[in-house]
Design an enzyme around this catalytic site. Structure first.
Site, PDB file in Angstrom:
ATOM      1  N   GLY A 367      34.453  37.642  37.846  1.00 10.90           N
ATOM      2  CA  GLY A 367      35.404  38.735  37.947  1.00 10.90           C
ATOM      3  C   GLY A 367      35.801  38.987  39.377  1.00 10.90           C
ATOM      4  O   GLY A 367      35.194  38.446  40.308  1.00 10.90           O
ATOM      5  N   GLY A 370      34.106  43.655  43.593  1.00 10.33           N
ATOM      6  CA  GLY A 370      33.939  45.093  43.436  1.00 10.33           C
ATOM      7  C   GLY A 370      33.856  45.611  42.011  1.00 10.33           C
ATOM      8  O   GLY A 370      33.893  46.812  41.795  1.00 10.33           O
ATOM      9  N   GLY A 372      31.213  45.058  39.993  1.00 11.79           N
ATOM     10  CA  GLY A 372      29.825  45.358  39.636  1.00 11.79           C
ATOM     11  C   GLY A 372      29.004  44.178  39.171  1.00 11.79           C
ATOM     12  O   GLY A 372      28.027  44.347  38.449  1.00 11.79           O
ATOM     13  N   LYS A 373      29.363  42.960  39.593  1.00 12.53           N
ATOM     14  CA  LYS A 373      28.614  41.768  39.164  1.00 12.53           C
ATOM     15  C   LYS A 373      27.177  41.787  39.713  1.00 12.53           C
ATOM     16  O   LYS A 373      26.211  41.598  38.974  1.00 12.53           O
ATOM     17  CB  LYS A 373      29.342  40.502  39.631  1.00 12.53           C
ATOM     18  CG  LYS A 373      30.753  40.358  39.084  1.00 12.53           C
ATOM     19  CD  LYS A 373      31.386  39.049  39.495  1.00 12.53           C
ATOM     20  CE  LYS A 373      31.656  38.952  40.979  1.00 12.53           C
ATOM     21  NZ  LYS A 373      32.645  39.947  41.448  1.00 12.53           N
ATOM     22  N   SER A 691      53.153  32.316  32.405  1.00 14.14           N
ATOM     23  CA  SER A 691      53.403  33.443  31.495  1.00 14.14           C
ATOM     24  C   SER A 691      54.747  34.131  31.733  1.00 14.14           C
ATOM     25  O   SER A 691      55.123  35.011  30.962  1.00 14.14           O
ATOM     26  CB  SER A 691      52.267  34.463  31.606  1.00 14.14           C
ATOM     27  OG  SER A 691      52.220  35.045  32.885  1.00 14.14           O
ATOM     28  N   LYS A 734      47.678  43.561  31.908  1.00 15.58           N
ATOM     29  CA  LYS A 734      49.132  43.613  31.784  1.00 15.58           C
ATOM     30  C   LYS A 734      49.586  44.850  30.988  1.00 15.58           C
ATOM     31  O   LYS A 734      50.574  45.500  31.333  1.00 15.58           O
ATOM     32  CB  LYS A 734      49.647  42.340  31.129  1.00 15.58           C
ATOM     33  CG  LYS A 734      49.468  41.094  32.005  1.00 15.58           C
ATOM     34  CD  LYS A 734      49.912  39.829  31.296  1.00 15.58           C
ATOM     35  CE  LYS A 734      49.744  38.611  32.207  1.00 15.58           C
ATOM     36  NZ  LYS A 734      50.141  37.358  31.561  1.00 15.58           N
TER      37      LYS A 734
END
Length: 790
Positions: A367, A370, A372-373, A691, A734
């Protein structure tokens, strides 16, 4: 370099104008045969010509080796006339010139500087041919040369044999000068001396100095050898003394201390509960240590190795059991939201509890920064009651940092894995390998990514072999967790060993709750405001998130909250007023000018302008695709810092519309002699990905059908040449961006319909979703029914 006995009968006459070869850090004397390195194409060409025509050259030494020649002022005035014996050409402009010194000369005038140096010269002739004084000094020189030879500075054998027969003073002087070890200026001084007797006396002085230096060196060498012999003798005598004392049942103090240390190490080895094969290796090393003299460097090497073996936690482990309810409570306490991630972690821990050991897969938290990993790893360790190890892999490029160095290297140590396990003191810690996507690329020092495979693969890590320990260590009890920002840089073989758990960015609502419950209290405590707490209301936090941060995580938000705390503390000390509540109105006064602006939907419906949705590491954003046409040469112009994939999407969308022009009632000649320009605003920001295909297709269709695009409709999806809409990623981010911007309708690929279940209901409330299989589905919703003709 060697010395050639001079043959005066074959000495050619000297030319008046001579080619000069400048050299550095070397003085050539007559009768010397020496190799000179030349790196100059012009010089090599001239030297080749001189050799072919059997012409002589002059060699003169630089006064200052750091300064160039020309100008000739950096050359001495006295040099040596030489005969070219051989030219060995190398690669490029390099050559090795073998020359023979013939006689000394004095430069009377430099006649040429470029492309080569030439000079008028005159021969330096000896001032004395034969005398009793000269014979006496010559005899002394010969004796001193023999002394030098005996003291370890050998003369060439042919010179040593012919030395008594050399009667020519000049020849003897030149031979000795080339033999002496002296600074360049002093050698040049001997080359320039015209008075033969004075030159010989100066050589005697230099030889005497050389002998004194050789005698000092010989004395030092002798003393070193004597000391070494003494040490060896002491060692042998001490070994014999040990044997005698052992027979008598006595031990001296040093021996007693050494034996006590051996017994202590043996006790620690037994207490370490090593595997039998490892214990045998440790005891063998202990016997080897017993035979090594304590002052030997090898003693410390073996002693350190034994220490590492008995200090490793072979059987030591945390006895705490996994409690799923406790783990859930701790995860909820430490982290807000992340429902799916927590659920997956609890599933993993449940399997570990059933098996009574870590699961067969390694979790990889992926991820943006920041989110929270790393803190999730700490929470897992806290819920399990185990030690937590965090090891950063960013920039690691040496395999030895994982596997350690072999003990043959000086200062060898185990790798970081073994070092951290030893530091933890137990074999089942929670081991977090941070930033695995920033692992260095392998080079001649090995590939650390390949070394990590053995660490992370459950089929291999039960017998991890560190190069320093050189015995297998079981890592299967440790709970390994890895973190990464993106997956692309991770080698496939390494990624295959891990189960990827995506940590998406937080929504605005989640950030508000985290800010209120965690970040504000934390910063109040860190800034010493516990006795004077205050609150930041939801509207103010929302304003800060939108206007002062642009991130998927929370680090910038925490920095802004810390800034507010500092402002509040300063205000309290300066004015004596206490702050109870921070509102939206006060934020600009505390944080300054807004840093970011949120894109909102278009002010009105327009032809050729459609609204798309994009994913970024900071979350989601809306983008506008603008298309226009003009008379030209059938070119497609793409601007806005678009990546290759996005450019290909634009070409695919245009090709589909051109091939289906009749279907959309577009005139056949609409594409003739026309340039089409597609632009995505905010050109300084790079944009890429497939996309935007549906958005580009809609903008082009609007352009050629002259139908306006509805401003409150946004879309995302990849387009094919058949007009099909393919699924995309990052849907949650999105949708959040669309809701923020006031979008009422979102068109997404039909295959992404299932992904809406993972989005919180409050986010999708008030938004209509259209599931498109083709561009036709999107066009029917996004385009107005009537053309916007003037």
């Amino acid at each position: 370099m060697y010395i050639k006995t001079q043959n005066k009968e074959n000495t050619p006459s000297l030319p008046e104008n001579l080619f000069i070869l400048p050299i550095k850090e070397l003085v050539v004397f007559p009768s010397m045969v020496i190799s000179v390195y030349v790196k100059n194409r012009e010089f090599i060409k001239i030297l080749d010509e001189k050799r072919n025509s059997n012409e002589l050259i002059g060699i003169i030494t630089h006064k200052d080796a750091t300064k160039p020649v020309p100008p000739p002022e950096n050359l001495y005035n006295v040099g040596t006339v030489c005969n070219i014996l051989q030219i060995i050409k190398g690669q490029g402009d390099e050559a090795m010139i073998l020359v023979e010194g013939i006689s000394r000369f004095l430069v009377t005038e430099f006649t040429q500087e470029k492309p080569s140096v030439e000079a008028k010269i005159e021969d330096i002739k000896p001032t004395l041919t034969k005398s009793e004084e000269g014979d006496g000094v010559a005899l002394e020189i010969k004796k001193l040369l023999e002394v030098c030879n005996s003291l370890g500075k050998p003369l060439p054998e042919e010179i040593l044999i012919n030395l008594p027969n050399i009667s020519d003073y000049e020849e003897l002087c030149n031979l000795t000068c080339s033999y002496l070890t002296m600074p360049i200026p002093e050698k040049q001084y001997l080359l320039e001396m015209k008075d033969t007797i004075q030159r010989m006396k100066e050589i005697v002085k230099q030889l005497s100095r050389e002998i004194r230096m050789l005698e000092v060196r010989s004395k030092i060498h002798s003393e070193v050898e004597k000391e070494m012999s003494k040490t060896e003798k002491e060692f042998v005598l001490k070994q014999e003394l040990k044997a005698i004392q052992k027979e008598l049942g006595e031990e001296d103090g040093e021996q007693a201390a050494a034996m006590k240390e051996i017994r202590h190490l043996k006790k620690l080895i037994k207490q370490a509960k090593m595997p039998k094969d490892v214990e045998k290796i440790a005891l063998d090393e202990l016997k080897r240590l017993e035979r090594i003299y304590p002052i030997s460097p090898e003693y410390n090497v073996v002693h350190n190795y034994i220490e590492w073996l008995y200090e490793m936690p072979w059987k030591k482990s945390s006895k705490s059991k996994i409690d799923i309810k406790k783990a859930k409570k701790i995860l909820d306490e430490d982290h807000y939201g992340l429902k799916q991630v927590k659920e997956r972690i609890l599933e993993y821990l449940a399997i570990c509890e059933i098996q009574d050991k870590p699961g067969a897969t390694i979790m990889c938290f992926v991820g943006p920064p920041g989110v929270g990993k790393s803190s999730l790893g700490r929470s897992i360790a806290r819920s399990l009651g185990r030690k937590f190890i965090q090891m950063s892999l960013g920039g690691m490029h040496d395999e030895a940092e994982i596997r350690g160095h072999r003990r043959t290297y000086v200062g060898a140590m185990p790798g970081s894995i073994i070092q951290n396990i030893k530091r933890a003191g137990e074999n089942n810690p929670v081991f977090m390998l941070d930033e695995i996507d920033k692992l260095g690329i392998g080079n001649f020092q090995g590939d650390p990514a390949s070394a990590l495979i053995e660490v992370l693969d459950p089929e291999l890590n039960f017998s991890f072999n560190d190069h320093y320990l050189d015995v297998p260590f079981d890592l299967s009890n440790a709970l390994f967790i890895t973190t990464a920002n993106i997956l692309d840089p991770i080698p496939p073989a390494l990624l295959d060993r891990m189960e990827v758990i995506q940590l998406p960015g937080y929504t605005e609502e989640e950030k508000i709750q985290i800010g209120k419950k965690y970040l504000v209290p934390k910063q109040i405590k860190l800034n010493g405001l516990e006795k004077h707490p205050f609150v930041i209301d939801d509207e103010a936090l929302s304003y800060m998130i939108r206007r002062y941060t642009r991130e998927a995580g929370l680090r910038d938000l925490e920095r802004e909250i810390a800034k507010i705390c500092r402002k509040v503390a300063k205000k309290m000390l300066e004015k004596g007023t206490k702050t109870k509540k921070i509102t939206k109105k006060e934020i600009p006064q505390l944080l300054g000018v807004e840093k970011f602006f949120i894109d909102v939907k278009q002010e009105k419906d327009m032809v050729g302008v459609s609204t798309g949705l994009a994913w970024t590491q900071a979350g989601g954003e809306i983008i506008f695709i603008e298309a226009t046409k003009m008379p030209g040469q059938n070119q497609l112009i793409l601007t806005g810092h678009l990546g290759e994939v996005m450019q290909e999407s634009a070409k695919a969308a245009l090709s589909y519309i051109r091939s289906n022009a009749k279907k959309y009632k577009i005139k056949a000649d609409a594409f003739k002699n026309v340039d089409i320009h597609i632009h995505v605003p905010e050109g300084a920001t790079p944009k890429d990905g497939p996309s935007a295909g549906i958005t580009i297709g809609t903008a082009l269709l609007s352009l050629f059908t002259e139908k306006e695009v509805k401003r409150d409709v946004a879309m995302t999806g990849e387009i094919t040449l058949q007009g099909r809409i393919l699924p995309i990623g990052g849907l949650k981010e999105k949708v959040l961006a669309a809701k923020r911007s006031g979008i009422k309708t979102i068109i997404i690929p039909k295959e992404n319909e299932k992904d809406l279940k993972d989005i919180p209901k409050h986010l999708v409330k008030g938004i209509e979703f259209i599931f498109a299989k083709s561009l036709d589905n999107a066009a029917n919703v996004a385009l107005k029914a009537k053309s916007a003709k003037k």
